[in-house]
Design a protein around this motif. Sequence first.
Motif, PDB file in Angstrom:
ATOM      1  N   VAL A  93       0.847  -1.193   0.000  1.00  0.00           N
ATOM      2  CA  VAL A  93       0.000   0.000   0.000  1.00  0.00           C
ATOM      3  C   VAL A  93       0.880   1.240   0.000  1.00  0.00           C
ATOM      4  N   LYS A  94       0.359   2.310  -0.569  1.00  0.00           N
ATOM      5  CA  LYS A  94       1.037   3.604  -0.608  1.00  0.00           C
ATOM      6  C   LYS A  94       0.509   4.469   0.530  1.00  0.00           C
ATOM      7  N   ILE A  95       1.420   4.945   1.361  1.00  0.00           N
ATOM      8  CA  ILE A  95       1.037   5.764   2.510  1.00  0.00           C
ATOM      9  C   ILE A  95       1.179   7.237   2.138  1.00  0.00           C
ATOM     10  N   VAL A 106      -6.456   4.110   3.275  1.00  0.00           N
ATOM     11  CA  VAL A 106      -5.946   2.946   2.553  1.00  0.00           C
ATOM     12  C   VAL A 106      -6.871   1.771   2.806  1.00  0.00           C
ATOM     13  N   SER A 107      -7.142   0.996   1.754  1.00  0.00           N
ATOM     14  CA  SER A 107      -7.963  -0.199   1.870  1.00  0.00           C
ATOM     15  C   SER A 107      -7.065  -1.426   2.000  1.00  0.00           C
ATOM     16  N   GLY A 133      -8.202  -4.777   1.713  1.00  0.00           N
ATOM     17  CA  GLY A 133      -9.098  -5.863   1.351  1.00  0.00           C
ATOM     18  C   GLY A 133     -10.307  -5.965   2.263  1.00  0.00           C
ATOM     19  N   ARG A 134     -10.625  -7.190   2.691  1.00  0.00           N
ATOM     20  CA  ARG A 134     -11.806  -7.428   3.536  1.00  0.00           C
ATOM     21  C   ARG A 134     -11.644  -6.841   4.922  1.00  0.00           C
ATOM     22  N   ILE A 135     -10.403  -6.530   5.328  1.00  0.00           N
ATOM     23  CA  ILE A 135     -10.180  -5.997   6.680  1.00  0.00           C
ATOM     24  C   ILE A 135     -10.816  -4.632   6.829  1.00  0.00           C
ATOM     25  N   GLY A 136     -10.747  -3.808   5.774  1.00  0.00           N
ATOM     26  CA  GLY A 136     -11.384  -2.502   5.825  1.00  0.00           C
ATOM     27  C   GLY A 136     -10.426  -1.373   5.506  1.00  0.00           C
ATOM     28  N   TYR A 137     -10.787  -0.168   5.919  1.00  0.00           N
ATOM     29  CA  TYR A 137     -10.013   1.038   5.638  1.00  0.00           C
ATOM     30  C   TYR A 137      -9.419   1.586   6.930  1.00  0.00           C
ATOM     31  N   GLU A 149      -2.270   7.564  10.898  1.00  0.00           N
ATOM     32  CA  GLU A 149      -2.024   6.772  12.096  1.00  0.00           C
ATOM     33  C   GLU A 149      -0.774   5.903  11.969  1.00  0.00           C
ATOM     34  N   LEU A 150      -0.320   5.650  10.731  1.00  0.00           N
ATOM     35  CA  LEU A 150       0.900   4.863  10.536  1.00  0.00           C
ATOM     36  C   LEU A 150       2.137   5.742  10.381  1.00  0.00           C
TER      37      LEU A 150
END
Length: 401
Positions: free
Chosen positions: A38-40, A46-47, A49-53, A58-59
């Motif tokens: 993923v691009k921060i 950022v998505s 997948g099924r985990i969410g956004y 925060e990172l």
Amino acid sequence: MSNPDTRPSSSSFEIRSSRIQSGDTVLLRQPNGDIKSVKIQKDSTVSVGRIGYFHCNELIGQPYGFSYDMEQKKLRVLPPKTLDDVEDTDATNELINDGEFVQPLTIAEITALKQSGVHASDIIKKQIEQHANYSLKTEYSKEKYKKRKEAKYSKSFTTIEPTLFNVCEYWFNKDQNRIRDIRPDTLSQMLNLANINPGGKYIVVDDASGLVVSAVLERMGGHGRLITICDTDSPPAYPVMINMNFKPDIVAPLVSLNWATSQEDYAPVGPPSEVPPEEIRSDRQKQRLRKRKLVNDALEKTREELFTGEFDSLIVASQYDPDGILQQLVPYLTGSASIVVQSPHLQVVSDLQNKLRNTPGYLGPNVTESWLRRYQVLPGRTHPTMNTSGSGSYILHAIRV
């Protein structure tokens, strides 16, 4: 050849920031073991997948290696897990009948729990409590059952430090054909045989999406010179290098030529960069001519560096015939320079080995195949993994005399 005593130490430079920065490309390991890139970017989401956004802010500023749990687009740092010894018991799995009635909790009920905001750990706990045969399982089976449920319902992920090993493994599992079947152990052998060090001068032909170029740059640490030969007129776009998050000074030694401009009899084709002053009609034209002159001067400087020679090593990971590549580039190597040729196919390097044995100027051409056996290392459960890759490709190594 460069004097090793005058080269900077590998500990005298920082390859990348130790914390996640805006603009970095970060690898996230999901509960099921899949890795997502993923691009921060600051003030964006950022998505996963099924985990969410989740919100990127925060990172940003956080170190790599932390695990996070996602709740309502908010991240919560998870405490590190400890590896506990599994106690042997008299339980066996032979009397267990895993039928459809063993787990009374239906899919509809689980979906309703998830939609109502119940945490994944509570769902797993409820499944364990209602599982008819859970108490009959061995301790090993219980651990496997928990991991399967966590992979299915958990909304957590772990940030992975973009080391060369981690990035190479990510690309090998994602699409090994794009990196010419180069496993991390194969890449380490190539760097070792080529004797890559900070302050050296190297030539690389990389058709492996920039994996070899990234590895050499990391070893060089911003000191020395690296010339790549590619197909494109403009500097090549290496997708692997994006994942490395290099600092600008680490990439500074890299310059590129295409196969045409690497020829000594090359004649530039295109409009001139210098024209008489009376023919310049606007400031825009003047800026365009100035930019064209800078590009042409940089090209001539790189060509001059190549033709001057005295390079310490040549690494080839290309789809083209390696014999023709060596005939063109080996004259620019210094005495006792290393030559490393990688190929996914044995016949390619085997034929090249036979040619080099009968060609003056090459010492000890030999072909090796790297072999890797992975192990699961857990308390009481250490054993070789059930699946492994068949081959990490083939490497030819020779010394230029």
